[in-house]
Design a protein around this motif. Sequence first.
Motif, PDB file in Angstrom:
ATOM      1  N   ASP A 130       0.825  -1.204   0.000  1.00  0.00           N
ATOM      2  CA  ASP A 130       0.000   0.000   0.000  1.00  0.00           C
ATOM      3  C   ASP A 130       0.863   1.258   0.000  1.00  0.00           C
ATOM      4  O   ASP A 130       2.022   1.253   0.424  1.00  0.00           O
ATOM      5  CB  ASP A 130      -0.920   0.003   1.224  1.00  0.00           C
ATOM      6  N   ASP A 131       0.283   2.337  -0.493  1.00  0.00           N
ATOM      7  CA  ASP A 131       0.939   3.644  -0.508  1.00  0.00           C
ATOM      8  C   ASP A 131       0.495   4.413   0.739  1.00  0.00           C
ATOM      9  O   ASP A 131      -0.685   4.804   0.847  1.00  0.00           O
ATOM     10  CB  ASP A 131       0.546   4.409  -1.774  1.00  0.00           C
ATOM     11  N   PRO A 132       1.396   4.638   1.711  1.00  0.00           N
ATOM     12  CA  PRO A 132       0.992   5.287   2.969  1.00  0.00           C
ATOM     13  C   PRO A 132       0.649   6.758   2.823  1.00  0.00           C
ATOM     14  O   PRO A 132       0.209   7.380   3.792  1.00  0.00           O
ATOM     15  CB  PRO A 132       2.227   5.104   3.858  1.00  0.00           C
ATOM     16  N   THR A 133       0.828   7.317   1.615  1.00  0.00           N
ATOM     17  CA  THR A 133       0.460   8.721   1.406  1.00  0.00           C
ATOM     18  C   THR A 133      -0.960   8.868   0.869  1.00  0.00           C
ATOM     19  O   THR A 133      -1.469   9.983   0.739  1.00  0.00           O
ATOM     20  CB  THR A 133       1.430   9.399   0.424  1.00  0.00           C
ATOM     21  N   LYS A 134      -1.606   7.746   0.542  1.00  0.00           N
ATOM     22  CA  LYS A 134      -2.972   7.769   0.032  1.00  0.00           C
ATOM     23  C   LYS A 134      -3.976   7.755   1.188  1.00  0.00           C
ATOM     24  O   LYS A 134      -3.674   7.272   2.285  1.00  0.00           O
ATOM     25  CB  LYS A 134      -3.219   6.555  -0.865  1.00  0.00           C
ATOM     26  N   PRO A 135      -5.199   8.256   0.962  1.00  0.00           N
ATOM     27  CA  PRO A 135      -6.223   8.230   2.016  1.00  0.00           C
ATOM     28  C   PRO A 135      -6.526   6.797   2.463  1.00  0.00           C
ATOM     29  O   PRO A 135      -6.702   5.899   1.636  1.00  0.00           O
ATOM     30  CB  PRO A 135      -7.436   8.870   1.346  1.00  0.00           C
ATOM     31  N   VAL A 136      -6.558   6.606   3.774  1.00  0.00           N
ATOM     32  CA  VAL A 136      -6.811   5.273   4.313  1.00  0.00           C
ATOM     33  C   VAL A 136      -7.320   5.399   5.745  1.00  0.00           C
ATOM     34  O   VAL A 136      -7.005   6.363   6.446  1.00  0.00           O
ATOM     35  CB  VAL A 136      -5.514   4.411   4.279  1.00  0.00           C
ATOM     36  N   THR A 137      -8.110   4.414   6.147  1.00  0.00           N
ATOM     37  CA  THR A 137      -8.554   4.344   7.538  1.00  0.00           C
ATOM     38  C   THR A 137      -7.942   3.107   8.180  1.00  0.00           C
ATOM     39  O   THR A 137      -8.071   1.991   7.658  1.00  0.00           O
ATOM     40  CB  THR A 137     -10.095   4.259   7.633  1.00  0.00           C
TER      41      THR A 137
ATOM     42  N   GLN B  83      -0.265  -2.210   5.574  1.00  0.00           N
ATOM     43  CA  GLN B  83       0.840  -2.363   6.510  1.00  0.00           C
ATOM     44  C   GLN B  83       1.819  -1.190   6.496  1.00  0.00           C
ATOM     45  O   GLN B  83       2.409  -0.863   7.534  1.00  0.00           O
ATOM     46  CB  GLN B  83       1.572  -3.685   6.242  1.00  0.00           C
ATOM     47  N   ASN B  84       2.000  -0.550   5.355  1.00  0.00           N
ATOM     48  CA  ASN B  84       2.889   0.612   5.331  1.00  0.00           C
ATOM     49  C   ASN B  84       2.286   1.791   6.093  1.00  0.00           C
ATOM     50  O   ASN B  84       2.985   2.491   6.833  1.00  0.00           O
ATOM     51  CB  ASN B  84       3.203   1.013   3.887  1.00  0.00           C
ATOM     52  N   ALA B  85       0.999   1.995   5.921  1.00  0.00           N
ATOM     53  CA  ALA B  85       0.325   3.046   6.692  1.00  0.00           C
ATOM     54  C   ALA B  85       0.304   2.690   8.170  1.00  0.00           C
ATOM     55  O   ALA B  85       0.492   3.553   9.041  1.00  0.00           O
ATOM     56  CB  ALA B  85      -1.097   3.250   6.161  1.00  0.00           C
ATOM     57  N   ALA B  86       0.071   1.408   8.449  1.00  0.00           N
ATOM     58  CA  ALA B  86       0.071   0.944   9.839  1.00  0.00           C
ATOM     59  C   ALA B  86       1.439   1.181  10.482  1.00  0.00           C
ATOM     60  O   ALA B  86       1.533   1.552  11.662  1.00  0.00           O
ATOM     61  CB  ALA B  86      -0.308  -0.531   9.891  1.00  0.00           C
ATOM     62  N   TRP B  87       2.497   0.963   9.707  1.00  0.00           N
ATOM     63  CA  TRP B  87       3.836   1.207  10.232  1.00  0.00           C
ATOM     64  C   TRP B  87       4.036   2.671  10.592  1.00  0.00           C
ATOM     65  O   TRP B  87       4.689   2.991  11.592  1.00  0.00           O
ATOM     66  CB  TRP B  87       4.899   0.769   9.230  1.00  0.00           C
TER      67      TRP B  87
END
Length: 443
Positions: free
Chosen positions: A33-40, A335-339
């Motif tokens: 996943d791209d951690p710069t994209k909108p995500v919840t 997982q990248n955003a979670a990190w």
Amino acid sequence: MPRRPLARLASALGAGALLLAGCANPSTGSADDDPTKPVTLTFWHGWSEKNEVKAINDSIARFEKLHPNITVKSVGNVTDETINQALRAGGGDAPDVVTSFTTNNVGQYCSSGMWVDLDPFMEKTGLDKKKVFPKTLLDYTSYQGKQCALPLLADAYGMYYNKDAFKEAGIERPPRTMSELKRDAAKLTRRTKGGGLERVGFMPNFRLYQNSPDRLFAQWGPAYFDKDGKARLAKEGKIKAFYATVRDLIREQGGYGALETFRTSFGDEFSSQNAFLTGKLAMHLDGEWRGLFLKDAKFDWGTAPLPVPDDQADTYGRGFLTGTVTGIAHSSKHQNAAWELVRFLTADTDQVVAFANAIHNVPSTKAALTSPKLDPDPAFRAFLDIAQNKYSNALPPSVNGGQYVVSLRDFSYGVEAGKVHDLDKGLKELDDQIDADILQAQD
């Protein structure tokens, strides 16, 4: 933060059985996943007290301000058992980031694959874990070389003591060695006219509040397992000295029966009738959070490290360490955003300091431990020193979590009550039981 470790441990052990029984095919997530994209992200944690929940929510607000594309859905008061069931099931309802108060279970989290290895995330974002985190905290968040968790604040155990009682007994400072502890405990113990106990100097009984045997045993710097992972308590000469010290403390303060009878008169640990708060204990083993409960004490009190064995006097200042751990669920698709959330909560100095001050826990990074922004309370500072002491230690992780700690605790109940007549034989049987439990967990 107030903890009820034995209750949590029992719950976690039940969760461990579920985890191990169902970990053959954990749901596979994604680190693409791209951690710069909108995500919840869904974040599950165990905090439930009002001030704790506010502190974690404030932490999340700070994170979302730095990462406006990431929204964090926080769910509190979640047990290890609930988390493990959700991770086994996978799917959209499973959390992305998880926490646990039970460091003993890190061996399960890592070996089962339910919590992802964080080393690749640290490598690609330039976080040098050995420079950021104290070694002991890294040890209890990894298993067999796999860093599947990071420390999210820590707990250090030391001694609380009644300064007024010390002054009355003519004792100038807290004891630093076990022989001094035995001497001072006897001087501080006070009896009623009828011969009963009115105050105990230092109660070692393992059913008392935070007195799980591993916490006092930590002052000896024990090794629970050999290099092959086999239990070695029967070969650990320090455990005999530990039990001998406990028996001496019991004998010199009235005997096991009298102490146990006195203990049953104590109020709940987290109430206004706590035995130290009401003056029934002159010295007491406890964690850094206890100071929050002593603001209304009617006596002067202080903190210090627990004493150490006389033949290890140079290790004075050490203590038992544990804490909260956090990681990324294997089933997370983000997982990248979670990190990014895990990294912020565990490694951002200002965040760690703010969170530690808010819930009166020990910071879990080297930089935060020395930050001038930390709570200046001298009683709290004693625990910061314990956390940084090179001799302080934590329990080693095991594939079946804290089962070996429960086995040690149950065995220790028999020792303190005088029911173990052949200590060598009993320790050998304890080792065999621990090894058999671990072998069963690996099948």
